[in-house]
Write an enzyme that holds these catalytic residues in place. Structure first.
Site, PDB file in Angstrom:
ATOM      1  N   ALA A   1       0.841  -1.197   0.000  1.00 60.16           N
ATOM      2  CA  ALA A   1       0.000   0.000   0.000  1.00 60.16           C
ATOM      3  C   ALA A   1       0.875   1.245   0.000  1.00 60.16           C
ATOM      4  O   ALA A   1       1.746   1.400   0.862  1.00 60.16           O
ATOM      5  CB  ALA A   1      -0.929   0.008   1.215  1.00 60.16           C
ATOM      6  N   CYS A   2       0.656   2.108  -0.981  1.00 65.60           N
ATOM      7  CA  CYS A   2       1.331   3.405  -0.996  1.00 65.60           C
ATOM      8  C   CYS A   2       0.270   4.486  -1.102  1.00 65.60           C
ATOM      9  O   CYS A   2      -0.932   4.203  -1.069  1.00 65.60           O
ATOM     10  CB  CYS A   2       2.352   3.494  -2.119  1.00 65.60           C
ATOM     11  SG  CYS A   2       1.643   3.556  -3.783  1.00 65.60           S
ATOM     12  N   ASP A   3       0.688   5.718  -1.246  1.00 61.79           N
ATOM     13  CA  ASP A   3      -0.267   6.821  -1.206  1.00 61.79           C
ATOM     14  C   ASP A   3      -1.238   6.776  -2.373  1.00 61.79           C
ATOM     15  O   ASP A   3      -2.446   6.884  -2.208  1.00 61.79           O
ATOM     16  CB  ASP A   3       0.493   8.150  -1.206  1.00 61.79           C
ATOM     17  CG  ASP A   3      -0.404   9.327  -0.877  1.00 61.79           C
ATOM     18  OD1 ASP A   3      -1.327   9.153  -0.070  1.00 61.79           O
ATOM     19  OD2 ASP A   3      -0.193  10.407  -1.423  1.00 61.79           O
TER      20      ASP A   3
ATOM     21  N   GLY B   1      -1.162   4.178  -4.805  1.00 65.22           N
ATOM     22  CA  GLY B   1      -1.452   2.807  -5.210  1.00 65.22           C
ATOM     23  C   GLY B   1      -1.027   2.486  -6.626  1.00 65.22           C
ATOM     24  O   GLY B   1      -1.500   1.501  -7.195  1.00 65.22           O
TER      25      GLY B   1
ATOM     26  N   VAL C   1      -3.415   3.212  -0.034  1.00 69.72           N
ATOM     27  CA  VAL C   1      -3.644   2.925   1.375  1.00 69.72           C
ATOM     28  C   VAL C   1      -5.085   3.234   1.776  1.00 69.72           C
ATOM     29  O   VAL C   1      -5.650   2.589   2.661  1.00 69.72           O
ATOM     30  CB  VAL C   1      -2.638   3.710   2.251  1.00 69.72           C
ATOM     31  CG1 VAL C   1      -2.904   5.197   2.195  1.00 69.72           C
ATOM     32  CG2 VAL C   1      -2.648   3.206   3.686  1.00 69.72           C
TER      33      VAL C   1
END
Length: 601
Positions: free
Chosen positions: A394-396, A398, A428
């Site tokens: 999960a990143c800011d 995606g 996220v």
């Protein structure tokens, strides 16, 4: 006493997490529509008459409608959908057209207000009335409630929101023009560069600078605002300094990171290098200020947003006549950032072993866990990896860094014989709390990930590209797999049982507590009718299983859910979910539905 204890035990959201969440919500309306913004920018850059590469009075007619109608409506629809799925998106789009009609400027900010507002209003109305609608009247309610609400919000937007945002936009545009006129715009990078490293890059770029930049570009043909956050110069300067003057694994990993950052546009990859040595904040801040000063001095700008912040994307969005200014600004930012970074790294007299990049990552994460009274989720043996059924990066946004990390871990799983554990990536904000989930995220986003999925195993890393946590995850999963074998359990049993089915005989009806019909695009009406019919059949048969109509994005990936839809949709479902059970039917008369009624509780 107990009340105070309960209050103390309630998890609190930090200010940084709240800011990240709000910024991510704003950027979430822009990010899915970047392709449309780029399309508008390319049309303008190519066919502007005069000034374009291939001036065309015919094709340039596309530019104004795309700017005034297409882009705001897409943003409004996306904002509504983020709040309340397709119905919210439709109402958000209808509400946005009111703001468009009521304004004389491109209504991006109005769309970012009316889209979420339309979705929120639709959600609240459905919560109040949808459960009270008699069987057979669902479609009438769905269509007319959304239509009436959309009409009312469009009227409100035309009369109030459009003129208000129009005035506010003109005020902000005047403020930006004034800042540019006194040559103070470079000072914005003193805030933008540190905020990026706190994972607010998407919020700043797509949530603030892109909408304002589009307003400016629509008037003068280009905007320097598109370059403030997306300039790859400061990041490449830091990474090149590590290539020559770094130590340990930070130096060895820097060349690959530099290529990915500069040409791939994934700026997040250089954040850990700066976090490792906070004095390098000065380097990127100075690089950003000098780059923006150069852009402004040479009257450089882009036609539209450069996303991702790759030098390739930047050059593609550069209008005719601005290449010298744009390239000069990137080079100046890179040189200034490199020189300051090199000075800091060369003066660093720390022990090379203590400066090892991987070692620093592990030490920082360990100290963070201890400060919170937590156990390091990736290195401890107290967590039960036997239950892990899915890994999500999960990143800011995606899209960039998480996709890269997921690809690396998939490769490690394949080599270790762990192909039965799926690895995916997403933003996220889209995480859901589900059993058997292991979440990998950057440490700055760990707090938000834990809020979205509190029961998941949380693994925080500093760098998706080069983290020792990956090998520890693989090792823990292999140990868990061997323990299953020692206990007489096949390691793939859970995955096999959780694999979505397409035949009635493969469904475990003892687990089914809810039946979901997928609705999306042109199948909304069919899903509504199917839901109503199955409810009636279950009621006649004395069954109490819940039946709902849901979006494919809102499916709960749990074994007690049975999802029914067309074969094409079920195929899509299987690629996205691992636990939920599924049944493909040809139409509403399919005999499989009768079998479902017979077998459910």
């Amino acid at each position: 006493m107990s009340q105070n204890t309960a209050t103390a035990d309630k998890p609190k959201t930090s200010l940084k997490a709240k800011v990240q969440k709000f910024g991510t919500f704003l950027s979430g309306m822009i990010m899915p529509n970047i392709a449309a913004i780029i399309a508008w920018g390319l049309v303008t850059a190519l066919f502007l008459n005069p000034g374009g590469w291939f001036p065309s009075p015919t094709f340039i007619k596309l530019s104004a409608p795309m700017l005034s109608y297409l882009l705001p409506l897409l943003i409004g629809y996306t904002g509504g959908k983020m709040v309340d799925d397709e119905r919210g998106g439709i109402v958000g789009g209808i509400a946005t057209i009111g703001a468009v009609v009521g304004s004389s400027v491109p209504m991006f900010l109005g769309a970012m207000i009316m889209g979420p507002l339309g979705g929120w209003c639709m959600k609240k109305i459905d919560d109040m009335f949808q459960a009270k609608i008699k069987s057979g009247f669902e479609m009438i309610y769905n269509n007319f409630s959304a239509g009436i609400l959309g009409m009312l919000l469009a009227m409100l937007a035309q009369v109030v929101v459009g003129p208000f945002v129009d005035a506010g936009t003109n005020f902000m545009a005047s403020g930006v023009d004034w800042i540019i006129s006194i040559h103070a715009l470079p000072l914005a990078n003193l805030f933008i560069e540190p905020a990026k490293i706190l994972f607010l890059n998407n919020a700043i770029g797509n949530g603030i600078l892109v909408p304002l930049g589009i307003q400016t570009a629509s008037k003068v043909g280009k905007s320097v605002l598109f370059l403030l956050e997306s300039n790859p110069g400061p990041g490449i300067g830091v990474l090149l300094a590590f290539c020559f003057f770094g130590k340990g694994s930070a130096k060895s990993s820097a060349p690959g990171a530099a290529i990915i950052q500069f040409f791939g546009g994934i700026h997040e990859i250089y954040f850990p290098y700066i976090m490792m040595k906070p004095s390098l904040f000065l380097a990127v801040m100075a690089g950003g200020v000098s780059g923006t000063f150069t852009f402004q001095l040479l009257d450089a700008g882009l036609k539209a947003a450069a996303s991702p912040g790759s030098i390739i994307a930047v050059l593609l969005m550069t209008p005719k006549g601005s290449y010298v200014g744009v390239i000069a600004g990137v080079l100046v930012a890179a040189i200034v950032s490199f020189l300051i970074s090199a000075f800091i790294l060369k003066r660093d007299k720390s022990d090379p072993d203590a400066d090892d990049f991987a070692g620093q990552q592990a030490a920082v994460q360990e100290m963070k866990a201890e400060s919170k009274g937590q156990t390091n989720t990736a290195s401890t043996s107290t967590l039960d990896y036997k239950d892990v059924q899915k890994v999500i990066f999960a990143c800011d946004a995606g899209m960039g860094s998480s996709a890269m990390g997921a690809s690396l871990l998939r490769d490690k799983f394949k080599k270790a014989g762990l192909e039965n554990v799926p690895v995916t990536n997403m933003a996220v904000r889209n995480l859901k709390d589900e059993p058997g989930l292991l979440v990998v995220t950057q440490k700055e986003l760990s707090e938000r990930a834990q809020q979205k999925a509190p029961h998941a195993i949380d693994v925080s890393v500093d760098n998706f590209m080069n983290s020792p946590r990956y090998d520890e995850i693989v090792a823990n999963l292999k140990v868990a797999s061997q323990e299953k074998i020692d206990d007489g359990v096949q390691p793939t049993t859970q995955a096999v049982n959780a694999t979505p089915a397409s035949d009635v005989a493969e469904i475990n009806f003892d687990l089914v507590a809810e039946i979901d019909f997928i609705h999306h695009d042109q199948h909304t009406g069919s899903a509504t009718m199917a839901t109503s019919l199955l409810k009636e059949q279950l009621a006649k048969a004395g069954k109490k299983t819940t039946v709902k109509r849901v979006s494919i994005d809102d499916v709960a990936d749990e074994t007690d859910r049975l999802v029914i839809s067309t074969p094409e949709t079920i195929k899509n479902l299987k690629s996205r979910y691992t636990n939920v059970q599924a049944l493909a039917v040809a139409d509403l008369q399919d005999k499989k539905l009768s079998e479902v009624v017979k077998n459910v509780k």
